[in-house]
Design a protein around this motif. Structure first.
Motif, mmCIF file in Angstrom:
data_model
loop_
_atom_site.group_PDB
_atom_site.id
_atom_site.type_symbol
_atom_site.label_atom_id
_atom_site.label_comp_id
_atom_site.label_asym_id
_atom_site.label_seq_id
_atom_site.Cartn_x
_atom_site.Cartn_y
_atom_site.Cartn_z
ATOM 1 N N ALA A 24 -11.363 48.981 3.600
ATOM 2 C CA ALA A 24 -10.078 49.263 2.962
ATOM 3 C C ALA A 24 -9.242 50.203 3.832
ATOM 4 N N THR A 25 -7.981 50.306 3.501
ATOM 5 C CA THR A 25 -7.091 51.232 4.203
ATOM 6 C C THR A 25 -7.238 52.618 3.606
ATOM 7 N N TRP A 26 -7.774 53.540 4.390
ATOM 8 C CA TRP A 26 -7.945 54.928 3.959
ATOM 9 C C TRP A 26 -6.915 55.798 4.667
ATOM 10 N N SER A 27 -6.291 56.678 3.920
ATOM 11 C CA SER A 27 -5.264 57.560 4.476
ATOM 12 C C SER A 27 -5.704 59.013 4.372
ATOM 13 N N VAL A 34 -10.258 65.048 3.267
ATOM 14 C CA VAL A 34 -10.098 64.256 2.052
ATOM 15 C C VAL A 34 -9.258 63.022 2.375
ATOM 16 N N TYR A 35 -9.789 61.839 1.982
ATOM 17 C CA TYR A 35 -9.142 60.561 2.260
ATOM 18 C C TYR A 35 -8.852 59.842 0.956
ATOM 19 N N THR A 36 -7.832 58.967 0.981
ATOM 20 C CA THR A 36 -7.487 58.199 -0.214
ATOM 21 C C THR A 36 -7.356 56.718 0.131
ATOM 22 N N THR A 37 -7.612 55.883 -0.865
ATOM 23 C CA THR A 37 -7.349 54.455 -0.766
ATOM 24 C C THR A 37 -6.827 53.977 -2.113
ATOM 25 N N PRO A 38 -5.877 53.035 -2.134
ATOM 26 C CA PRO A 38 -5.312 52.587 -3.418
ATOM 27 C C PRO A 38 -6.326 51.824 -4.261
ATOM 28 N N SER A 39 -6.211 51.983 -5.570
ATOM 29 C CA SER A 39 -7.017 51.228 -6.528
ATOM 30 C C SER A 39 -6.208 51.092 -7.815
ATOM 31 N N ALA A 145 -18.600 67.577 0.688
ATOM 32 C CA ALA A 145 -18.662 66.242 1.272
ATOM 33 C C ALA A 145 -19.415 65.302 0.339
ATOM 34 N N GLY A 146 -18.860 64.112 0.139
ATOM 35 C CA GLY A 146 -19.470 63.112 -0.722
ATOM 36 C C GLY A 146 -18.892 63.056 -2.111
ATOM 37 N N GLN A 147 -18.122 64.059 -2.526
ATOM 38 C CA GLN A 147 -17.514 64.035 -3.852
ATOM 39 C C GLN A 147 -16.286 63.121 -3.864
ATOM 40 N N ALA A 160 -17.447 65.080 5.393
ATOM 41 C CA ALA A 160 -17.711 66.228 6.259
ATOM 42 C C ALA A 160 -16.663 66.296 7.371
ATOM 43 N N PRO A 161 -16.439 67.467 7.955
ATOM 44 C CA PRO A 161 -15.497 67.583 9.077
ATOM 45 C C PRO A 161 -15.798 66.565 10.178
ATOM 46 N N ALA A 162 -14.758 65.947 10.694
ATOM 47 C CA ALA A 162 -14.810 64.962 11.779
ATOM 48 C C ALA A 162 -15.396 63.621 11.338
ATOM 49 N N ASP A 163 -15.789 63.486 10.094
ATOM 50 C CA ASP A 163 -16.289 62.213 9.592
ATOM 51 C C ASP A 163 -15.117 61.386 9.074
ATOM 52 N N VAL A 164 -15.279 60.045 9.043
ATOM 53 C CA VAL A 164 -14.236 59.150 8.550
ATOM 54 C C VAL A 164 -14.877 58.057 7.695
#
Length: 265
Positions: A24-27, A34-39, A145-147, A160-164
């Protein structure tokens, strides 16, 4: 009967109640990591690398104490509730209402001056001083991280930092009843792997439903057979990793047989 089962050799056929979000497209957001994707709707569960991700929660760990016994079953009082009025509206309160009982309810109002949260519909016991609660689902409470959480048409995931996100296998529950046998009789589900749904197997009014040697895991409720269903058979299944619901729930119907299953967590 009509049977749904494995054919030939190899792993059990996999029924997933989820949508894969790895591609999916994560922003990014204004909050680090913290990343988001539409749902279009809120998933009931999110899985990262085959593990159920915890919702954002307050307090970050443990339980917040109820400080005054409530006079009714639709609100609780805790001195730690100092957030702005209605800050918690729409989030879930998980409340220990007795030594043997934990209940979950959706918050409809909160007050900073009265130090209360309120919901509609009674819990079974009076929220009592000395017992605890926590609140989950508020995106302002992402802290590890993981929430994850859901708000405004977006799934939020903290890493986590530097993770995607592309580094992980991410699944969001998308189907309420993953295997829905409602109203059908004499069905046999054998040697299937059913996971990541809200209800793994939903057998409302399904008489003579047989679940045999299936792996039913990581659903909010793994097996729900209710209504006028009768003569259900659960034999030799592995049922595990239940979310906020039940491993096996057969609240109505007669003559159910549950034998030889392994039921955990």
């Amino acid at each position: 009967p009509i049977m749904f089962t494995a054919y030939g050799t190899g792993p059990k056929p996999l029924f997933l109640g989820s949508t894969n979000l790895t591609g999916a497209t994560w922003s990014t957001t204004g909050t680090p990591n913290v990343y988001t994707t539409p749902s279009a709707s809120a998933p009931s569960q999110l899985f990262v690398d085959n593990a159920r991700a915890p919702l954002a929660r307050w307090p970050a760990s443990g339980w917040q104490s109820i400080t005054t016994t409530s006079g009714d079953k639709v609100h609780l009082i805790a001195s730690g509730l100092t957030q702005a009025d209605n800050y918690w509206v729409g989030n879930n309160a998980v409340i220990k209402t007795a030594n043997w009982m934990i209940e979950e309810t959706t918050i409809t109002a909160s007050s900073s001056s009265a130090h209360t949260i309120t919901w509609s519909g009674n819990v079974s016991q009076y929220p009592t001083s000395g017992y605890g609660f926590y609140i989950e689902g508020n995106c302002n409470q992402l802290s590890a991280a993981g929430q994850w959480c859901y708000a405004g048409g977006l799934i939020y995931l903290q890493l986590a930092p530097a993770d995607v996100p592309v580094n992980h296998a991410i699944e969001a529950t998308a189907r309420y009843n993953e295997v829905n046998t409602q109203g059908y009789a004499y069905l046999v589900l054998r040697d299937l792997d059913i996971r990541y749904g809200t209800n793994g197997v939903y057998g409302h009014n399904s008489s003579n439903l047989s679940l045999i040697n299936c792996n039913i895991a990581e659903n909010n409720t793994d097996v729900l057979i209710n209504g006028t269903a009768s003569h259900a058979l659960l034999d030799g299944n592995t049922i595990s990793g239940t979310g906020d619901g039940h491993g096996v729930s057969i609240p109505s119907g007669d003559y159910a047989t549950v034998t030889g299953n392994t039921i955990s967590n």
